[in-house]
Design an enzyme around this catalytic site. Structure first.
Site, PDB file in Angstrom:
ATOM      1  CG  ASN A  63     -24.413  35.996  98.306  1.00 11.29           C
ATOM      2  OD1 ASN A  63     -24.346  36.802  97.373  1.00 11.29           O
ATOM      3  ND2 ASN A  63     -24.038  36.307  99.538  1.00 11.29           N
ATOM      4  CE  LYS A  70     -20.462  35.598  99.636  1.00 10.10           C
ATOM      5  NZ  LYS A  70     -19.523  35.236 100.690  1.00 10.10           N
ATOM      6  CG  HIS A  78     -23.763  38.433 103.573  1.00 14.08           C
ATOM      7  ND1 HIS A  78     -22.405  38.557 103.749  1.00 14.08           N
ATOM      8  CD2 HIS A  78     -23.968  37.195 103.083  1.00 14.08           C
ATOM      9  CE1 HIS A  78     -21.810  37.433 103.385  1.00 14.08           C
ATOM     10  NE2 HIS A  78     -22.739  36.581 102.966  1.00 14.08           N
ATOM     11  CD  GLU A  87     -19.125  38.542 102.035  1.00 14.30           C
ATOM     12  OE1 GLU A  87     -19.809  38.848 101.033  1.00 14.30           O
ATOM     13  OE2 GLU A  87     -18.636  37.403 102.203  1.00 14.30           O
ATOM     14  CD  GLU A 143     -24.297  33.420 104.997  1.00 16.92           C
ATOM     15  OE1 GLU A 143     -24.493  32.674 104.039  1.00 16.92           O
ATOM     16  OE2 GLU A 143     -23.721  34.516 104.885  1.00 16.92           O
ATOM     17  N   GLY A 184     -16.212  31.755 103.035  1.00 11.90           N
ATOM     18  CA  GLY A 184     -15.119  31.926 102.082  1.00 11.90           C
ATOM     19  C   GLY A 184     -13.787  31.392 102.589  1.00 11.90           C
ATOM     20  CB  SER A 223     -17.182  26.701 103.503  1.00 17.25           C
ATOM     21  OG  SER A 223     -16.344  27.844 103.530  1.00 17.25           O
TER      22      SER A 223
HETATM   23  P1  13P Z   1     -19.089  30.763 100.948  1.00 19.36           P
HETATM   24  O1  13P Z   1     -20.036  29.665 100.583  1.00 19.36           O
HETATM   25  O2  13P Z   1     -18.221  31.190  99.795  1.00 19.36           O
HETATM   26  O3  13P Z   1     -18.336  30.453 102.202  1.00 19.36           O
HETATM   27  O4  13P Z   1     -19.979  32.051 101.275  1.00 19.36           O
HETATM   28  C1  13P Z   1     -21.038  31.932 102.145  1.00 19.36           C
HETATM   29  C2  13P Z   1     -21.862  33.157 102.084  1.00 19.36           C
HETATM   30  O5  13P Z   1     -21.428  34.219 102.503  1.00 19.36           O
HETATM   31  C3  13P Z   1     -23.192  33.067 101.456  1.00 19.36           C
HETATM   32  O6  13P Z   1     -23.914  34.212 101.665  1.00 19.36           O
END
Ligand code: 13P
Length: 253
Positions: free
Chosen positions: A9, A11, A98, A100, A170, A176, A215
């Site tokens: 992903n 982003k 997600h 976010e 997640e 992150g 992560s």
């Molecule tokens: P990270 O791997 O950067 O923690 O992000 C995870 C994520 O949100 C994947 O969709």
């Protein structure tokens, strides 16, 4: 046997040069992997370029994942992109729910369920994300939270809809942050999710792939992916580095 799946992903990252470099690098690095399924998730703006690159022989084994869509097929929805549009570009997966999107863009369970259904209506596979916050984990409500998020989709789309869907656990506190759920913490929630589905349909529960996201990196992928109910990863930051992402894919092969 569930085929492992690793999804990058990206982003809101990437230039055209970076998209090219990433896809070419990942394609080359993962060329010999026979078992794992790999998908890359560029921004919607870069989807056309990514689709072109993934149509080449060298990158033909890479699948495409969109990070979002709008639930209506077409219409006066300024700024949005629909499932039929993504399907035309050869997109295979769409990430829905997600954290976010839920947090920053205020997507409710209802919105997420509508996006899930719209994804399937165009023949695409939703990757439904669920996960709890740190406060919810500390309050001991992790399982309750993820099951409520899953139930919101089951109530709208039906248990059968999970036959052609992927789940992703997640935990928000691990996204992150560099903090990963331990393999035991992750496995426990994956098990809870699968057992919950099994109460309605054991075949669906056995078939559905549940990815871990939060992560994931080259150092922790092997132990996470070796857990009984972890079927791969949804990878953020580490998917922007060719070598690291390839190494994660190798851990799943
Ligand atoms: P990270 O791997 O950067 O923690 O992000 C995870 C994520 O949100 C994947 O969709």
């Amino acid at each position: 046997m569930r085929q492992k799946l690793v999804v990058g992903n990206w982003k809101m990252h990437g230039s055209t040069a970076q998209v090219r470099r990433l896809i070419e690098g990942v394609a080359t690095g993962s060329a010999g992997l026979a078992k794992v399924e790999i998908a890359v998730g560029p921004t919607l703006l870069h989807m056309g370029l990514a689709a072109e690159l993934c149509a080449s022989e060298a990158a033909g084994h890479l699948k495409l994942a969109a990070q979002n869509l709008f639930a209506e097929p077409a219409g006066a929805f300024t700024g949005e992109v629909s499932a039929p549009m993504l399907a035309e570009y050869g997109v295979n997966y769409v990430i829905v729910g997600h954290s976010e999107r839920r947090e920053i863009f205020a997507e409710t369970d209802q919105v997420v369920a509508a996006k899930f259904k719209a994804t399937q209506a165009s023949g695409l596979i939703p990757i439904l994300c669920v996960g709890e916050s740190l406060a919810q984990r500390e309050a001991g409500t992790s399982a309750e939270v993820v099951l409520a998020q899953l139930n919101a989709v089951i109530e709208t789309a039906g248990i059968e809809a999970l036959r052609s869907a992927v789940l992703a656990y997640e935990p928000i506190w691990a996204i992150g942050t560099g903090k990963t759920a331990s393999k035991e913490q992750a496995q426990e929630i994956h098990r809870v999710l699968r057992e919950h589905i099994a109460k309605s349909d054991t075949a669906v529960a056995q078939g559905i792939r549940i990815l871990y996201g939060g992560s994931v990196n080259a150092a922790n992928a092997t132990e996470l992916f070796s857990q009984a109910d972890i079927d791969g990863g949804l990878v953020g930051g580490a998917s922007l580095k060719v070598e690291e992402f390839v190494s994660i894919c190798k851990s799943a092969d």
